[in-house]
Design an enzyme around this catalytic site. Structure first.
Site, PDB file in Angstrom:
ATOM      1  N   GLY A 238       6.454 -10.384  -0.348  1.00  0.00           N
ATOM      2  CA  GLY A 238       5.298  -9.864   0.370  1.00  0.00           C
ATOM      3  C   GLY A 238       5.081 -10.391   1.763  1.00  0.00           C
ATOM      4  O   GLY A 238       4.193  -9.904   2.470  1.00  0.00           O
ATOM      5  N   GLU A 288      10.516 -14.347  -3.935  1.00  0.00           N
ATOM      6  CA  GLU A 288      11.208 -13.050  -4.043  1.00  0.00           C
ATOM      7  C   GLU A 288      11.022 -12.212  -2.791  1.00  0.00           C
ATOM      8  O   GLU A 288      10.450 -11.119  -2.836  1.00  0.00           O
ATOM      9  CB  GLU A 288      10.669 -12.282  -5.255  1.00  0.00           C
ATOM     10  CG  GLU A 288      10.851 -13.006  -6.573  1.00  0.00           C
ATOM     11  CD  GLU A 288       9.927 -12.472  -7.651  1.00  0.00           C
ATOM     12  OE1 GLU A 288       9.143 -11.548  -7.378  1.00  0.00           O
ATOM     13  OE2 GLU A 288       9.993 -12.980  -8.768  1.00  0.00           O
ATOM     14  N   PRO A 289      11.487 -12.699  -1.657  1.00  0.00           N
ATOM     15  CA  PRO A 289      11.296 -11.946  -0.417  1.00  0.00           C
ATOM     16  C   PRO A 289      12.231 -10.748  -0.354  1.00  0.00           C
ATOM     17  O   PRO A 289      13.408 -10.844  -0.720  1.00  0.00           O
ATOM     18  CB  PRO A 289      11.683 -12.963   0.660  1.00  0.00           C
ATOM     19  CG  PRO A 289      12.747 -13.783  -0.017  1.00  0.00           C
ATOM     20  CD  PRO A 289      12.305 -13.908  -1.454  1.00  0.00           C
ATOM     21  N   ARG A 327       9.820   5.657   6.640  1.00  0.00           N
ATOM     22  CA  ARG A 327       8.605   4.829   6.694  1.00  0.00           C
ATOM     23  C   ARG A 327       7.485   5.427   7.550  1.00  0.00           C
ATOM     24  O   ARG A 327       6.324   5.416   7.136  1.00  0.00           O
ATOM     25  CB  ARG A 327       8.937   3.402   7.134  1.00  0.00           C
ATOM     26  CG  ARG A 327       9.878   2.685   6.139  1.00  0.00           C
ATOM     27  CD  ARG A 327      10.092   1.214   6.467  1.00  0.00           C
ATOM     28  NE  ARG A 327       8.865   0.471   6.295  1.00  0.00           N
ATOM     29  CZ  ARG A 327       8.049   0.123   7.275  1.00  0.00           C
ATOM     30  NH1 ARG A 327       8.343   0.399   8.529  1.00  0.00           N
ATOM     31  NH2 ARG A 327       6.930  -0.515   7.016  1.00  0.00           N
ATOM     32  N   TYR A 331       4.423   5.985   5.168  1.00  0.00           N
ATOM     33  CA  TYR A 331       3.393   4.939   5.242  1.00  0.00           C
ATOM     34  C   TYR A 331       2.653   4.943   6.579  1.00  0.00           C
ATOM     35  O   TYR A 331       1.948   3.976   6.858  1.00  0.00           O
ATOM     36  CB  TYR A 331       4.021   3.556   5.108  1.00  0.00           C
ATOM     37  CG  TYR A 331       4.893   3.308   3.907  1.00  0.00           C
ATOM     38  CD1 TYR A 331       4.352   3.305   2.616  1.00  0.00           C
ATOM     39  CD2 TYR A 331       6.244   3.023   4.051  1.00  0.00           C
ATOM     40  CE1 TYR A 331       5.161   3.033   1.521  1.00  0.00           C
ATOM     41  CE2 TYR A 331       7.048   2.750   2.959  1.00  0.00           C
ATOM     42  CZ  TYR A 331       6.499   2.759   1.700  1.00  0.00           C
ATOM     43  OH  TYR A 331       7.299   2.477   0.617  1.00  0.00           O
ATOM     44  N   CYS A 358      12.771  20.407   9.220  1.00  0.00           N
ATOM     45  CA  CYS A 358      11.744  21.447   9.275  1.00  0.00           C
ATOM     46  C   CYS A 358      10.482  21.037   8.535  1.00  0.00           C
ATOM     47  O   CYS A 358      10.147  21.594   7.487  1.00  0.00           O
ATOM     48  CB  CYS A 358      12.302  22.727   8.662  1.00  0.00           C
ATOM     49  SG  CYS A 358      13.882  23.134   9.347  1.00  0.00           S
ATOM     50  N   TYR A 387      13.534  -1.323   3.548  1.00  0.00           N
ATOM     51  CA  TYR A 387      12.929  -0.064   3.089  1.00  0.00           C
ATOM     52  C   TYR A 387      13.251   1.075   4.059  1.00  0.00           C
ATOM     53  O   TYR A 387      12.421   1.934   4.326  1.00  0.00           O
ATOM     54  CB  TYR A 387      11.403  -0.241   2.902  1.00  0.00           C
ATOM     55  CG  TYR A 387      11.080  -1.371   1.967  1.00  0.00           C
ATOM     56  CD1 TYR A 387      11.322  -1.245   0.601  1.00  0.00           C
ATOM     57  CD2 TYR A 387      10.578  -2.582   2.429  1.00  0.00           C
ATOM     58  CE1 TYR A 387      11.070  -2.298  -0.269  1.00  0.00           C
ATOM     59  CE2 TYR A 387      10.323  -3.638   1.555  1.00  0.00           C
ATOM     60  CZ  TYR A 387      10.568  -3.482   0.213  1.00  0.00           C
ATOM     61  OH  TYR A 387      10.324  -4.526  -0.652  1.00  0.00           O
TER      62      TYR A 387
HETATM   63  C1  LIG Z   1       8.904  -5.320  -4.008  1.00  0.00           C
HETATM   64  C2  LIG Z   1       8.853  -6.631  -4.681  1.00  0.00           C
HETATM   65  C3  LIG Z   1       9.206  -7.794  -3.995  1.00  0.00           C
HETATM   66  C4  LIG Z   1       9.583  -7.787  -2.536  1.00  0.00           C
HETATM   67  O1  LIG Z   1       8.509  -7.454  -1.726  1.00  0.00           O
HETATM   68  P1  LIG Z   1       8.597  -7.623  -0.123  1.00  0.00           P
HETATM   69  O2  LIG Z   1       7.263  -7.237   0.343  1.00  0.00           O
HETATM   70  O3  LIG Z   1       9.661  -6.737   0.356  1.00  0.00           O
HETATM   71  O4  LIG Z   1       8.877  -9.066   0.126  1.00  0.00           O
HETATM   72  C5  LIG Z   1       9.185  -8.982  -4.687  1.00  0.00           C
HETATM   73  N1  LIG Z   1       8.840  -9.047  -5.997  1.00  0.00           N
HETATM   74  C6  LIG Z   1       8.485  -7.938  -6.685  1.00  0.00           C
HETATM   75  C7  LIG Z   1       8.101  -8.049  -8.108  1.00  0.00           C
HETATM   76  C8  LIG Z   1       8.478  -6.699  -6.053  1.00  0.00           C
HETATM   77  O5  LIG Z   1       8.110  -5.610  -6.744  1.00  0.00           O
END
Ligand SMILES: *Cc1c(COP(=O)(O)O)cnc(C)c1O
Length: 439
Positions: A238, A288-289, A327, A331, A358, A387
């Site tokens: 995140g 978990e980046p 994107r 978004y 189109c 993404y």
């Molecule tokens: C999507 C996701 C991430 C990565 O998110 P980023 O915003 O790209 O860092 C990490 N963990 C889980 C469980 C996710 O669903």
């Protein structure tokens, strides 16, 4: 920080002139900087000073095999959300024994694949999923390592489509039900409770929501250590990146020139805020980046096809479209767009930057001030490493774009542009239709 900058008036990735890449491999083409990925990995892996950290790169952001291997060589493990992603990690030549499997809809086949591959843990999102993993593990005569994703109900203050940590989102188990879910998990004979997981959203630009979420989960983490002997706490991904001022953000002086309360999140600020909270737990920490690792390490190169002068509007029509980079359409995302060849003697023109598809949503930017450009010139979309290719489609029968990896002064094609034959390879016309008239 990233390694895209003008040298003279030519935009470079590391020391490679991007116009040379565009001429050699055509466009649209994604270009990635290996050095930027390495910097991002090292900064984040070192951010929780003195703690036991395992970085699991969330490959849904970009699952290019060369990037996966680069990250594996640096020491990264992986966070996958499908059997296909797990197999991509293996196809890149990386092990999965330190990697985790996330997602709300794991199928039996994917669970079996992950158990047979010997992953580090399943990050479980519901009670029925616990039962399913237990069932498949029992069939294989194994114990499945699990952590439960707990939803701390904090507002990540990001775009609605990428916020995940509120109680109305489909993700995780509410904090109030977490202890009961863990008690249920512990009763399943084929599950082994190993950790606690959270992930509150994507593209977070401040540390506050992370701090709030971790603070809310710490009493639970301590209880789970006592009652179930958990050994790790996964903080999810995140961490956001800079889109608006992407070119300037390549230098550290850009950050330092901003007032402290307006500085976008950095791994250092993230670590400084969270380390004091986390150190007393003594748990292993998983990060978990996805976006942070690769977003500013990639650009999308495109060619100008036409400058169409309309009534009160000018349209810069590119050979890249929403199928290559969705994107902005999906978004309302902002990407900085810059010419590969800068010419300060030309005037700036206000343009809508669009693709050839189109649909009115095939628009990358409205009323953007850009140096006047004409047919055959190139532009780059910055911060397009996450993404971006990962969400590309074949809409309008446009092939998936090519991908190039740069390291220093070298560059190499790592994904060939898709051919027409590849695009239709899986399709068949039934025999009964072939007997019909061909007009
Ligand atoms: C999507 C996701 C991430 C990565 O998110 P980023 O915003 O790209 O860092 C990490 N963990 C889980 C469980 C996710 O669903």
């Amino acid at each position: 920080m990233h390694r895209f900058q003008y040298a003279g008036n030519a935009l470079h990735c590391e020391t490679v002139d991007l116009a040379a890449v565009a001429r050699l491999y055509g466009t649209p083409t994604y270009v990635y900087s290996a050095g930027t990925v390495e910097d991002n990995y090292r900064r984040l892996a070192g951010s929780l000073d003195g703690l036991d950290v395992q970085v699991c790169y969330a490959l849904k952001a970009n699952s290019n095999l060369a990037l996966l291997r680069l990250l594996a060589n640096l020491g990264a493990a992986f966070d996958f959300v499908s059997g296909g992603e797990l197999r991509r990690v293996q196809a890149a030549g990386a092990k999965v024994n330190r990697s985790v499997f996330a997602g709300v809809g794991k199928t039996e086949a994917d669970i079996r694949l992950a158990l047979e591959a010997g992953i580090f843990a399943f990050h479980v999102e519901s009670e029925p999923e616990l039962a399913r993993i237990n069932h498949v593990a029992g069939q294989l005569g194994r114990k499945a390592p699990v952590a439960i994703r707990v939803n701390p109900d904090v507002d990540a203050r990001t775009h609605a489509k990428i916020t995940t940590g509120k109680s109305e989102n489909k993700f995780g188990i509410p904090l109030a039900f977490a202890a009961a879910a863990y008690a249920a998990a512990a009763k399943f004979p084929h599950l082994e409770v190993k950790g606690l997981q959270m992930h509150i959203g994507s593209q977070l630009t401040a540390v506050g929501p992370f701090f709030e979420a971790v603070e809310k989960l710490i009493p639970l983490a301590q209880q789970l250590q006592r009652d179930h002997g958990i050994t790790y706490f996964s903080l999810g991904g995140g961490i956001g990146v800079v889109y608006q001022d992407a070119l300037a953000s390549g230098s550290s002086s850009w950050w330092e020139a901003l007032p402290p309360d307006q500085r976008p999140i950095t791994p250092e600020a993230y670590g400084a805020a969270l380390t004091p909270l986390l150190r007393p737990l003594g748990l292993k920490l998983l990060l978990e980046p996805g976006r942070f690792m690769v977003a500013n390490a990639g650009v999308l190169l495109a060619r100008v096809e036409y400058l169409k002068r309309g009534q009160g509007r000018n349209f810069l029509i590119l050979d890249a479209a929403m199928n290559d980079l969705v994107r902005p359409a999906m978004y309302d995302a902002y990407h900085e767009i810059v010419p590969l060849q800068r010419d300060t003697s030309r005037r700036a023109l206000k343009v809508d930057v669009v693709g050839p598809i189109c649909e009115s949503s095939d628009c990358f930017a409205k009323e953007r001030m850009l140096q006047e450009l004409g047919e055959g010139e190139y532009v780059a979309f910055l911060s397009a490493g996450a993404y971006s290719f990962a969400m590309a489609s074949r809409y309008n029968v446009r092939p998936l774009p090519a991908e190039v990896l740069v390291r220093g002064s070298n560059f190499e094609l790592v994904t060939a542009r898709e051919s027409f034959e590849q695009m239709i390879a899986g399709e068949r016309i039934p025999a009964w239709l072939k007997q019909g008239n061909q007009a």
